[in-house]
Structures are given as C-alpha cells and as structure tokens.
Design a protein around this motif. Structure first.
Motif, PDB file in Angstrom:
ATOM      1  N   VAL A  29       0.815  -1.213   0.000  1.00 33.04           N
ATOM      2  CA  VAL A  29       0.000   0.000   0.000  1.00 33.04           C
ATOM      3  C   VAL A  29       0.854   1.272   0.000  1.00 33.04           C
ATOM      4  CG1 VAL A  29      -1.710   1.367   1.262  1.00 33.04           C
ATOM      5  CG2 VAL A  29      -2.038  -1.089   0.997  1.00 33.04           C
ATOM      6  N   PRO A  30       1.811   1.433   0.930  1.00 37.67           N
ATOM      7  CA  PRO A  30       2.604   2.672   0.894  1.00 37.67           C
ATOM      8  C   PRO A  30       3.447   2.816  -0.363  1.00 37.67           C
ATOM      9  CG  PRO A  30       3.471   1.143   2.537  1.00 37.67           C
ATOM     10  CD  PRO A  30       2.149   0.605   2.101  1.00 37.67           C
ATOM     11  N   VAL A  31       4.001   1.712  -0.872  1.00 42.39           N
ATOM     12  CA  VAL A  31       4.816   1.793  -2.092  1.00 42.39           C
ATOM     13  C   VAL A  31       3.959   2.201  -3.287  1.00 42.39           C
ATOM     14  CG1 VAL A  31       6.170   0.470  -3.759  1.00 42.39           C
ATOM     15  CG2 VAL A  31       6.577   0.172  -1.318  1.00 42.39           C
ATOM     16  N   VAL A  32       2.804   1.562  -3.438  1.00 40.22           N
ATOM     17  CA  VAL A  32       1.907   1.892  -4.548  1.00 40.22           C
ATOM     18  C   VAL A  32       1.418   3.334  -4.420  1.00 40.22           C
ATOM     19  CG1 VAL A  32      -0.324   1.397  -5.615  1.00 40.22           C
ATOM     20  CG2 VAL A  32       1.186  -0.479  -4.950  1.00 40.22           C
ATOM     21  N   ALA A  33       1.110   3.767  -3.203  1.00 37.98           N
ATOM     22  CA  ALA A  33       0.652   5.147  -2.999  1.00 37.98           C
ATOM     23  C   ALA A  33       1.720   6.140  -3.441  1.00 37.98           C
ATOM     24  CB  ALA A  33       0.298   5.362  -1.530  1.00 37.98           C
ATOM     25  N   ILE A  46      -5.778   8.021  -4.755  1.00 32.62           N
ATOM     26  CA  ILE A  46      -4.521   7.284  -4.594  1.00 32.62           C
ATOM     27  C   ILE A  46      -4.628   6.155  -3.578  1.00 32.62           C
ATOM     28  CG2 ILE A  46      -2.211   7.472  -3.569  1.00 32.62           C
ATOM     29  CD1 ILE A  46      -1.845  10.062  -5.092  1.00 32.62           C
ATOM     30  N   ILE A  47      -5.040   6.469  -2.366  1.00 34.50           N
ATOM     31  CA  ILE A  47      -5.006   5.473  -1.302  1.00 34.50           C
ATOM     32  C   ILE A  47      -6.026   4.372  -1.558  1.00 34.50           C
ATOM     33  CG2 ILE A  47      -6.629   6.676   0.208  1.00 34.50           C
ATOM     34  CD1 ILE A  47      -3.435   4.745   1.264  1.00 34.50           C
ATOM     35  N   ILE A 105      -8.670  11.316   4.516  1.00 33.41           N
ATOM     36  CA  ILE A 105      -8.888  10.690   5.826  1.00 33.41           C
ATOM     37  C   ILE A 105      -8.359   9.261   5.824  1.00 33.41           C
ATOM     38  CG2 ILE A 105     -10.654   9.865   7.433  1.00 33.41           C
ATOM     39  CD1 ILE A 105     -12.338  12.282   6.668  1.00 33.41           C
ATOM     40  N   LEU A 106      -8.627   8.531   4.745  1.00 31.61           N
ATOM     41  CA  LEU A 106      -8.154   7.153   4.647  1.00 31.61           C
ATOM     42  C   LEU A 106      -6.626   7.112   4.596  1.00 31.61           C
ATOM     43  CD1 LEU A 106      -9.042   4.196   4.387  1.00 31.61           C
ATOM     44  CD2 LEU A 106      -9.028   4.483   1.905  1.00 31.61           C
ATOM     45  N   TYR A 107      -6.021   8.064   3.915  1.00 23.34           N
ATOM     46  CA  TYR A 107      -4.559   8.155   3.812  1.00 23.34           C
ATOM     47  C   TYR A 107      -3.943   8.326   5.203  1.00 23.34           C
ATOM     48  CZ  TYR A 107      -0.170   9.417   1.408  1.00 23.34           C
ATOM     49  OH  TYR A 107       1.119   9.446   0.938  1.00 23.34           O
ATOM     50  N   VAL A 258       4.091  10.323   5.562  1.00 21.54           N
ATOM     51  CA  VAL A 258       3.855  11.592   6.278  1.00 21.54           C
ATOM     52  C   VAL A 258       4.531  12.724   5.516  1.00 21.54           C
ATOM     53  CG1 VAL A 258       4.385  12.902   8.347  1.00 21.54           C
ATOM     54  CG2 VAL A 258       3.588  10.540   8.553  1.00 21.54           C
ATOM     55  N   TRP A 259       5.766  12.518   5.109  1.00 19.30           N
ATOM     56  CA  TRP A 259       6.510  13.532   4.357  1.00 19.30           C
ATOM     57  C   TRP A 259       5.788  13.874   3.050  1.00 19.30           C
ATOM     58  CZ3 TRP A 259       9.566  17.422   4.371  1.00 19.30           C
ATOM     59  CH2 TRP A 259      10.232  17.834   3.225  1.00 19.30           C
TER      60      TRP A 259
END
Length: 266
Positions: A29-33, A46-47, A105-107, A258-259
């Motif tokens: 999930v974070p990589v794809v985002a 995105i998320i 919010i989901l992110y 976060v960044w």
C-alpha cells in the motif's frame, strides 16, 4: 524505475507474507501510494487504488504461501473455519466504508495504522496462557479484523497473529493459519473494491475499479514467486530479529507517507 520499485515491493511483500503471516499490504500500500503520487494521480483516489490493488495481489500471493504452510501441516483448519465467516462479513463493511470515505482521511488512517503495526512488531507477540474465546468473542474479533483489513489493504495477519499467540496458539501455527485466512479475506475484499470503484472518476489508466492492473501484474509477479520462500524461512529463522527488522522498515514507510502528505498539496 517504477517497475523496479514495484517488483522489489512485490518480492519483499511475498517473503514477509509467508514469513510473518502479516500479508503484504503493509508494504504494498505505501509503495503503490508513493508511485501513484509520482504519476500525478489525484490524492483522493490514490489510497483507495493502493488498498484495492494491494488486496488483489495478496489474493494471489496467499495461494502460494498457504500451500507451503499446509504441506508442513502448520495450518489450523478448524480455527480457520470458525473465524473466517466473521472476517468475510467485516470485509464487506470495510469495502463500503472505503468507497464513501474521503481519500485524505483514509490516507491519514493508513499512516496511523502503519505506525501501530510497526510498534506491535517491535514489541513482539504476547504469548498468553488463556484459550481462544467462545463464539461471541471470535465473532467480534473476526468482524473487526475484516473491517480493518479491508480498509487498510492487508491480509489480517497483523491482528490475527498476536491474537492467536495471546490465546496460546504456537507462533508457527498462528502465522500459517493467519496466512490461510488472508486468502478468502483478500479475495472478497478485492472483488468489493472492483465493484465499488467502477464508477469512480480520476482513476489511473488501466484500472478495474480500484484495482490498477499494470501495478497488480508487476507486484504479483514477484510476490507469488517469493511467498513460498517466506513460508519456508518462517520455520527456520528467529522470529524476534525478523520482527525488529520489519518494524524498522514500516516506520520508514510510514514516515515517507507523512513527508509526502506534508509536501504534496491535497
């Protein structure tokens, strides 16, 4: 470069899914985002695409992982039969919630989840002396697990493995059973994300609902190959060192998100 990143994420996700029973969503999930952000995809979508695509890849990865665990006789199929129906009910609720929620919010919710998952891994699994609860307790845990897993794009192992070990299930059996439960969980969730995302606007090219097919193919080609390796390593390597390593990785991924959230305007 994006292809290499996705292949590497798939390889790591497949290995960790088999190794720790946590599903590859915490990696995928974070990589794809981050990849979708680099492509200029709308942050509100995105998320949701990252979560949906992650669940689709877990659906394939779990087949290979579960087969390896089953051959070693590590899956508790009775526990699987009791818990899975409640988890599947929860996934239906989770996919509906994702569709109606704001992407921002989901992110943020996923970032919080990653930090919690990383902390849980750093602390390690708590080995309890109590037995598994009765049907009401199993139904409650299963439903909550299904909702959270569908919303976060994971296979449910982040919740199931510590729950099982707290209820005196041996760690290797807990990992194997959590991996088995991840297969129907991811399958039902992925189908839900395809259906709920069909009329969504602003999706990246070649998406089927909230599942992006090129990213799915890239990640799953690597994760399917590496999942059996993780399952084999789970029976050979020290759990504590693996948990610490993976918790550090998750802290880094969460901080990267976060960044990105602070850097890129909504």
């Amino acid at each position: 470069m994006e292809l290499i990143t996705l292949l590497a994420a798939g390889a790591l996700a497949g290995t960790m899914a088999g190794l720790l029973g946590i599903g590859g969503g915490t990696i995928i999930v974070p990589v794809v985002a981050l990849v979708l952000e680099s492509q200029g995809v709308s942050k509100d979508v995105i998320i949701k695409v990252a979560v949906g695509t992650s669940l689709a890849t877990i659906m394939v990865t779990a087949i290979s992982s579960v087969y390896t665990h089953h051959r070693k006789g590590a899956v508790d199929w009775q526990l699987f039969k009791v818990l899975t129906p409640w988890i599947l009910a929860g996934t239906v609720v989770g996919t509906i919630l994702v569709d109606i929620m704001s992407g921002d919010i989901l992110y943020i919710a996923f970032i919080v989840f990653l930090y919690l998952a990383a902390t849980r891994l750093a602390i390690g699994n708590i080995r309890g002396t109590r037995d598994l609860p009765g049907l009401p307790g199993m139904a409650t845990v299963g439903t909550i697990n299904g909702v959270v897993s569908a919303m976060m794009g994971i296979g449910g192992g982040v919740i199931n493995v510590p729950f099982f070990t707290y209820c005196s299930v041996p760690i290797k059996r807990a990992i194997a059973t959590a991996a088995a439960i991840g297969l129907p969980l991811a399958t039902v969730s992925a189908i839900g994300f395809v259906i709920t995302g069909l009329n969504e606007s602003g999706l990246p090219k070649a998406s089927l609902g909230y599942v992006n097919l090129p990213i799915f193919a890239s990640v799953v080609s690597a994760s399917f190959v590496f999942a059996p390796l993780g399952a084999k390593l789970a029976h050979a390597l020290p759990e504590r060192a693996l948990n610490v390593f993976f918790s550090i990785f998750l802290y880094v991924m969460a901080s990267s998100m976060v960044w990105s959230l602070l850097r890129v305007p909504s």
